[in-house]
Write a protein that holds these residues in place. Structure first.
Motif, PDB file in Angstrom:
ATOM      1  N   ARG A   1       0.813  -1.213   0.000  1.00  0.00           N
ATOM      2  CA  ARG A   1       0.000   0.000   0.000  1.00  0.00           C
ATOM      3  C   ARG A   1       0.848   1.265   0.000  1.00  0.00           C
ATOM      4  N   LYS A   2       1.874   1.303   0.827  1.00  0.00           N
ATOM      5  CA  LYS A   2       2.702   2.515   0.920  1.00  0.00           C
ATOM      6  C   LYS A   2       3.423   2.802  -0.394  1.00  0.00           C
ATOM      7  N   LEU A   3       3.935   1.764  -1.033  1.00  0.00           N
ATOM      8  CA  LEU A   3       4.604   1.964  -2.322  1.00  0.00           C
ATOM      9  C   LEU A   3       3.608   2.444  -3.373  1.00  0.00           C
ATOM     10  N   ALA A   4       2.395   1.906  -3.325  1.00  0.00           N
ATOM     11  CA  ALA A   4       1.358   2.348  -4.253  1.00  0.00           C
ATOM     12  C   ALA A   4       1.062   3.833  -4.058  1.00  0.00           C
ATOM     13  N   LEU A   5       1.026   4.267  -2.804  1.00  0.00           N
ATOM     14  CA  LEU A   5       0.768   5.679  -2.521  1.00  0.00           C
ATOM     15  C   LEU A   5       1.910   6.556  -3.015  1.00  0.00           C
ATOM     16  N   TRP A   6       3.147   6.093  -2.833  1.00  0.00           N
ATOM     17  CA  TRP A   6       4.299   6.860  -3.306  1.00  0.00           C
ATOM     18  C   TRP A   6       4.256   7.018  -4.824  1.00  0.00           C
ATOM     19  N   MET A   7       3.982   5.941  -5.526  1.00  0.00           N
ATOM     20  CA  MET A   7       3.923   5.996  -6.989  1.00  0.00           C
ATOM     21  C   MET A   7       2.777   6.892  -7.453  1.00  0.00           C
ATOM     22  N   LEU A   8       1.681   6.851  -6.717  1.00  0.00           N
ATOM     23  CA  LEU A   8       0.539   7.695  -7.060  1.00  0.00           C
ATOM     24  C   LEU A   8       0.877   9.168  -6.850  1.00  0.00           C
ATOM     25  N   ALA A   9       1.576   9.463  -5.761  1.00  0.00           N
ATOM     26  CA  ALA A   9       1.984  10.844  -5.480  1.00  0.00           C
ATOM     27  C   ALA A   9       2.942  11.357  -6.553  1.00  0.00           C
ATOM     28  N   ILE A  10       3.868  10.516  -6.985  1.00  0.00           N
ATOM     29  CA  ILE A  10       4.814  10.914  -8.030  1.00  0.00           C
ATOM     30  C   ILE A  10       4.079  11.177  -9.344  1.00  0.00           C
ATOM     31  N   THR A  11       3.088  10.344  -9.640  1.00  0.00           N
ATOM     32  CA  THR A  11       2.282  10.553 -10.850  1.00  0.00           C
ATOM     33  C   THR A  11       1.606  11.918 -10.823  1.00  0.00           C
ATOM     34  N   ILE A  12       1.026  12.260  -9.675  1.00  0.00           N
ATOM     35  CA  ILE A  12       0.354  13.559  -9.539  1.00  0.00           C
ATOM     36  C   ILE A  12       1.356  14.693  -9.695  1.00  0.00           C
ATOM     37  N   LEU A  13       2.558  14.520  -9.152  1.00  0.00           N
ATOM     38  CA  LEU A  13       3.594  15.559  -9.275  1.00  0.00           C
ATOM     39  C   LEU A  13       4.016  15.753 -10.726  1.00  0.00           C
ATOM     40  N   PHE A  14       4.104  14.667 -11.484  1.00  0.00           N
ATOM     41  CA  PHE A  14       4.422  14.796 -12.912  1.00  0.00           C
ATOM     42  C   PHE A  14       3.312  15.552 -13.637  1.00  0.00           C
ATOM     43  N   GLY A  15       2.067  15.255 -13.281  1.00  0.00           N
ATOM     44  CA  GLY A  15       0.954  15.989 -13.873  1.00  0.00           C
ATOM     45  C   GLY A  15       1.014  17.467 -13.527  1.00  0.00           C
ATOM     46  N   LEU A  16       1.384  17.754 -12.285  1.00  0.00           N
ATOM     47  CA  LEU A  16       1.526  19.151 -11.867  1.00  0.00           C
ATOM     48  C   LEU A  16       2.649  19.832 -12.637  1.00  0.00           C
ATOM     49  N   GLY A  17       3.762  19.119 -12.823  1.00  0.00           N
ATOM     50  CA  GLY A  17       4.865  19.678 -13.605  1.00  0.00           C
ATOM     51  C   GLY A  17       4.451  19.982 -15.024  1.00  0.00           C
ATOM     52  N   PHE A  18       3.636  19.105 -15.616  1.00  0.00           N
ATOM     53  CA  PHE A  18       3.117  19.345 -16.965  1.00  0.00           C
ATOM     54  C   PHE A  18       2.309  20.632 -17.010  1.00  0.00           C
ATOM     55  N   MET A  19       1.415  20.816 -16.034  1.00  0.00           N
ATOM     56  CA  MET A  19       0.559  21.995 -16.040  1.00  0.00           C
ATOM     57  C   MET A  19       1.364  23.268 -15.774  1.00  0.00           C
ATOM     58  N   VAL A  20       2.391  23.197 -14.951  1.00  0.00           N
ATOM     59  CA  VAL A  20       3.237  24.371 -14.700  1.00  0.00           C
ATOM     60  C   VAL A  20       3.941  24.784 -15.996  1.00  0.00           C
ATOM     61  N   ASN A  21       4.497  23.809 -16.701  1.00  0.00           N
ATOM     62  CA  ASN A  21       5.141  24.116 -17.978  1.00  0.00           C
ATOM     63  C   ASN A  21       4.158  24.706 -18.979  1.00  0.00           C
ATOM     64  N   LYS A  22       2.963  24.121 -19.006  1.00  0.00           N
ATOM     65  CA  LYS A  22       1.941  24.623 -19.928  1.00  0.00           C
ATOM     66  C   LYS A  22       1.530  26.051 -19.564  1.00  0.00           C
ATOM     67  N   TYR A  23       1.489  26.346 -18.273  1.00  0.00           N
ATOM     68  CA  TYR A  23       1.158  27.702 -17.833  1.00  0.00           C
ATOM     69  C   TYR A  23       2.194  28.712 -18.346  1.00  0.00           C
TER      70      TYR A  23
END
Length: 263
Positions: free
Chosen positions: A91-113
């Motif tokens: 479960r903890k590893l799944a949460l870490w991978m999920l958090a990293i995925t969200i951070l990549f999405g955030l990085g995409f939106m920052v670049n797009k901004y």
């Protein structure tokens, strides 16, 4: 379950995993129809204004587009790793991978901004006086650029929200709903009490009387995290969320070359 009248009767509500997956694929099909129509529109206008599209695309920042492509491709990997980790009970590893995925999405939106604000700062946006001074083909190119990348960006934000919701569901303590049946309630009505306990076992209060109209009582049972206590419904939810995120990535894989690499 015991046959005694005072037994706790569990009301199970099995999830339709196959139906949930089919429903998700049908939804993704509608998304494909939406963007497929836009891609066809892009192809028609590109065939009509090949030189103008070439000139307009040269003004886009290919480096930022490439970084965003890297972000989304890597995020597809991390969301798969999150699903695989949850399947293994990690479960903890799944949460870490999920958090990293969200951070990549955030990085995409920052670049797009920053990319969008740079273009808007130079007066290149739909209906702007600066853009109206360009050729008709370039105007069409930028209108399609803002429409298609903007719609895709909206899907990225929605996907991030969905993944954040999944993070919450996976992180919270597993729980199970049970019910006391009518016969069991008759045994305690009037001469027993329902006790409300905190997580540490301390009594928070009691319900001394039960109304005669009450026929059942739902009880929320919370468990400590463990491999055997993972909610199987979270897995199908995460898999469907991952499918949506993969769609977002696939759409960008088409958008990137169409707008940034046609030069």
């Amino acid at each position: 379950m015991s046959n005694h009248s005072h037994a706790i009767v569990a009301h199970k509500h099995p999830s339709d995993f196959v139906g949930a997956k089919i429903g998700m694929w049908l939804f993704l099909f509608t998304e494909v129809l939406l963007f497929g129509g836009l891609f066809i529109l892009y192809g028609v206008y590109r065939a009509k204004y090949p030189q103008e599209f070439h000139l307009a695309a040269a003004e886009l920042d290919t480096f930022i587009g490439a970084i965003n492509t890297l972000f989304l491709l890597t995020s597809s990997l991390t969301v798969v790793l999150s699903i695989e980790s949850l399947q293994r009970g990690k479960r903890k590893l799944a949460l870490w991978m999920l958090a990293i995925t969200i951070l990549f999405g955030l990085g995409f939106m920052v670049n797009k901004y920053f990319e969008w604000t740079a273009k808007i700062h130079h007066g290149i946006y739909p209906g702007s006086p600066e853009l109206l001074n360009h050729s008709g083909g370039e105007i069409v190119f930028y209108n399609l650029y803002y429409t298609m990348t903007g719609l895709h960006g909206l899907h990225v934000l929605i996907g991030m929200g969905i993944l954040a919701g999944m993070f919450y569901f996976i992180a919270r303590r597993p729980r199970q709903k049970e019910s006391l049946d009518l016969e069991a309630l008759e045994k305690i009505r009037g001469n027993s009490r329902l006790v409300v306990l905190a997580d540490n076992g301390n009594e928070l209060g009691t319900i001394s009387n039960l109304d005669d109209d009450v026929c059942f009582v739902d009880v929320q049972i919370y468990y400590e995290h463990g491999k055997e206590r993972l909610d199987p419904r979270n897995l199908i939810k995460l898999e469907n969320s991952g499918l949506y995120w993969h769609l977002v990535d696939v759409i960008w894989i088409f958008l990137f070359p169409l707008f940034y690499l046609i030069t």
